[in-house]
Enzyme design. Sequence first.
Site, PDB file in Angstrom:
ATOM      1  N   HIS A  14       0.842  -1.192   0.000  1.00  0.00           N
ATOM      2  CA  HIS A  14       0.000   0.000   0.000  1.00  0.00           C
ATOM      3  C   HIS A  14       0.877   1.241   0.000  1.00  0.00           C
ATOM      4  O   HIS A  14       2.005   1.220   0.505  1.00  0.00           O
ATOM      5  CB  HIS A  14      -0.998   0.015   1.156  1.00  0.00           C
ATOM      6  CG  HIS A  14      -0.388   0.050   2.528  1.00  0.00           C
ATOM      7  ND1 HIS A  14       0.069   1.213   3.120  1.00  0.00           N
ATOM      8  CD2 HIS A  14      -0.182  -0.926   3.446  1.00  0.00           C
ATOM      9  CE1 HIS A  14       0.524   0.950   4.333  1.00  0.00           C
ATOM     10  NE2 HIS A  14       0.395  -0.343   4.557  1.00  0.00           N
ATOM     11  N   ASP A  66      -0.319   4.429   1.040  1.00  0.00           N
ATOM     12  CA  ASP A  66      -0.727   5.444   2.015  1.00  0.00           C
ATOM     13  C   ASP A  66      -0.052   5.201   3.358  1.00  0.00           C
ATOM     14  O   ASP A  66       0.374   4.083   3.679  1.00  0.00           O
ATOM     15  CB  ASP A  66      -2.242   5.483   2.170  1.00  0.00           C
ATOM     16  CG  ASP A  66      -2.844   4.156   2.613  1.00  0.00           C
ATOM     17  OD1 ASP A  66      -2.400   3.104   2.125  1.00  0.00           O
ATOM     18  OD2 ASP A  66      -3.770   4.164   3.455  1.00  0.00           O
ATOM     19  N   ASP A  93       6.242   0.922   7.382  1.00  0.00           N
ATOM     20  CA  ASP A  93       4.866   0.582   7.018  1.00  0.00           C
ATOM     21  C   ASP A  93       4.375   1.446   5.870  1.00  0.00           C
ATOM     22  O   ASP A  93       3.764   2.489   6.087  1.00  0.00           O
ATOM     23  CB  ASP A  93       3.975   0.750   8.249  1.00  0.00           C
ATOM     24  CG  ASP A  93       2.555   0.283   8.034  1.00  0.00           C
ATOM     25  OD1 ASP A  93       2.319  -0.440   7.060  1.00  0.00           O
ATOM     26  OD2 ASP A  93       1.685   0.652   8.850  1.00  0.00           O
ATOM     27  N   GLU A 143      -5.232   1.715   2.487  1.00  0.00           N
ATOM     28  CA  GLU A 143      -5.069   0.565   3.384  1.00  0.00           C
ATOM     29  C   GLU A 143      -5.218   0.987   4.832  1.00  0.00           C
ATOM     30  O   GLU A 143      -5.810   0.261   5.644  1.00  0.00           O
ATOM     31  CB  GLU A 143      -3.699  -0.079   3.151  1.00  0.00           C
ATOM     32  CG  GLU A 143      -3.510  -1.429   3.846  1.00  0.00           C
ATOM     33  CD  GLU A 143      -3.041  -1.334   5.292  1.00  0.00           C
ATOM     34  OE1 GLU A 143      -3.110  -2.352   6.008  1.00  0.00           O
ATOM     35  OE2 GLU A 143      -2.605  -0.230   5.718  1.00  0.00           O
ATOM     36  N   GLU A 144      -4.689   2.157   5.163  1.00  0.00           N
ATOM     37  CA  GLU A 144      -4.634   2.581   6.560  1.00  0.00           C
ATOM     38  C   GLU A 144      -5.993   2.988   7.120  1.00  0.00           C
ATOM     39  O   GLU A 144      -6.121   3.226   8.315  1.00  0.00           O
ATOM     40  CB  GLU A 144      -3.635   3.737   6.726  1.00  0.00           C
ATOM     41  CG  GLU A 144      -2.181   3.361   6.448  1.00  0.00           C
ATOM     42  CD  GLU A 144      -1.581   2.451   7.499  1.00  0.00           C
ATOM     43  OE1 GLU A 144      -2.312   2.027   8.413  1.00  0.00           O
ATOM     44  OE2 GLU A 144      -0.378   2.146   7.408  1.00  0.00           O
ATOM     45  N   GLU A 171       3.675  -6.378   4.382  1.00  0.00           N
ATOM     46  CA  GLU A 171       3.644  -5.684   5.668  1.00  0.00           C
ATOM     47  C   GLU A 171       4.839  -6.121   6.523  1.00  0.00           C
ATOM     48  O   GLU A 171       5.368  -7.222   6.346  1.00  0.00           O
ATOM     49  CB  GLU A 171       2.342  -5.993   6.407  1.00  0.00           C
ATOM     50  CG  GLU A 171       1.085  -5.444   5.754  1.00  0.00           C
ATOM     51  CD  GLU A 171       0.890  -3.952   5.993  1.00  0.00           C
ATOM     52  OE1 GLU A 171       1.710  -3.340   6.704  1.00  0.00           O
ATOM     53  OE2 GLU A 171      -0.102  -3.404   5.462  1.00  0.00           O
ATOM     54  N   HIS A 206       3.697   3.561  12.607  1.00  0.00           N
ATOM     55  CA  HIS A 206       2.784   4.606  13.096  1.00  0.00           C
ATOM     56  C   HIS A 206       3.379   5.455  14.219  1.00  0.00           C
ATOM     57  O   HIS A 206       2.713   6.361  14.706  1.00  0.00           O
ATOM     58  CB  HIS A 206       1.448   4.013  13.572  1.00  0.00           C
ATOM     59  CG  HIS A 206       0.709   3.238  12.535  1.00  0.00           C
ATOM     60  ND1 HIS A 206      -0.549   2.720  12.757  1.00  0.00           N
ATOM     61  CD2 HIS A 206       1.029   2.894  11.258  1.00  0.00           C
ATOM     62  CE1 HIS A 206      -0.962   2.076  11.674  1.00  0.00           C
ATOM     63  NE2 HIS A 206      -0.007   2.172  10.751  1.00  0.00           N
TER      64      HIS A 206
END
Length: 387
Positions: A73, A75, A105, A137-138, A165, A360
């Site tokens: 992903h 984003d 990530d 995705e997030e 991931e 994150h």
Amino acid sequence: MATRLSPRDILETLVGFPTVSRDTNVPLIDWVEEYLQGHGITCHRHWDETGEKAALFAHVGPDQDGGVILSGHTDVVPVDGQEWTSSPWELTERDGRLYGRGSTDMKAFDALAIWALVEAQYLGLSRPIQIALSYDEEIGCTGAPPLIDAMQGVVPRADVAIIGEPTMMGAVTGHKGGVSFHVHVHGVEVHSSILHKGVSAIMYGAELITWANRVNDAQMVAMPSEMAALFDPPCTNVHVGTINGGTAHNITAKDCAFHLGFRIIPGESPDTWREAFFEEVRRVEAQMQAVCPEAWIEVSETFTLPAFAPTQNNLAEELVRQITGDNGQHHVSYGTEASHFQAAGYDAVVCGPGDIGIAHQPDEYIEISQLNAGQKFMERLLKACGA
């Protein structure tokens, strides 16, 4: 001949695009498409309904089914309110680590997949490799299903999907699913001295949150099923992450809004948990309306993610284990796009560089050693595909 960038060079470029989920990812997709096309690779886009975001997919190798998808992903989560030592949008090396939002990530895997696709173009393959880069995705893995649909009939059908991931290059073969709701409790304002004549949206909303706590308590003491025992925690759980409401300390709150979500064990039905929640909503709403008939509870479903269930004879798992030598059993409680690929009929596995515990966070980073391990993985994958 077009320049062939290293995985680190590509990662540096990708991190430079601030592709927070609430914003566009199109400049990043523009760059990836231009880079791949510069090496003779045909790219395809799928646009979201707003035209603000795009997914990209491409195929290298023989024009035949049975290939390998490298899925990532584009984003990332916001950096709002986080204190960073260096710019989150600039890849910065310190002490053997590469810092930047998305470095773990999961732009490191994206960079490795882009690198591998270009290498494959020059090496030649007997088994094709594809790349699939999604958006959103997030915010619930909502961009994967339309991307998977868009690939059908445009590129040959692969049979294996590797979702990159961060797993420290271990083979994750199962994860929980999820269903999430936005809850808006509509109360009736009165002075707090006559609380019984009004409806406090916050206080009744708290009853729903208390119900979530009771569910979690009961789940944690129950005997887990064989499937549930694979996960930590070994049960479905409920979480409320944000809450807003009220106008003053001496007024019953007219509004209370929060997000409530379930992380669901494979094999358990989201419908069962959905109905259990709505039964409690109806109970609380009836209490509110017994005081003020105009009070009510509004619930909207924000996303549903199917669980990723471990399966026998998983070709993706077999391939990754052959490449990595990893024979461990890895199952996680967070969600990925692997479940959407599995639901679409692909054999899937989650495997990528980096530690999910770093994702994150402020000063997100990937160890250079992990990026190097990811490159070794891609080199071995290319050999396994006949390069």
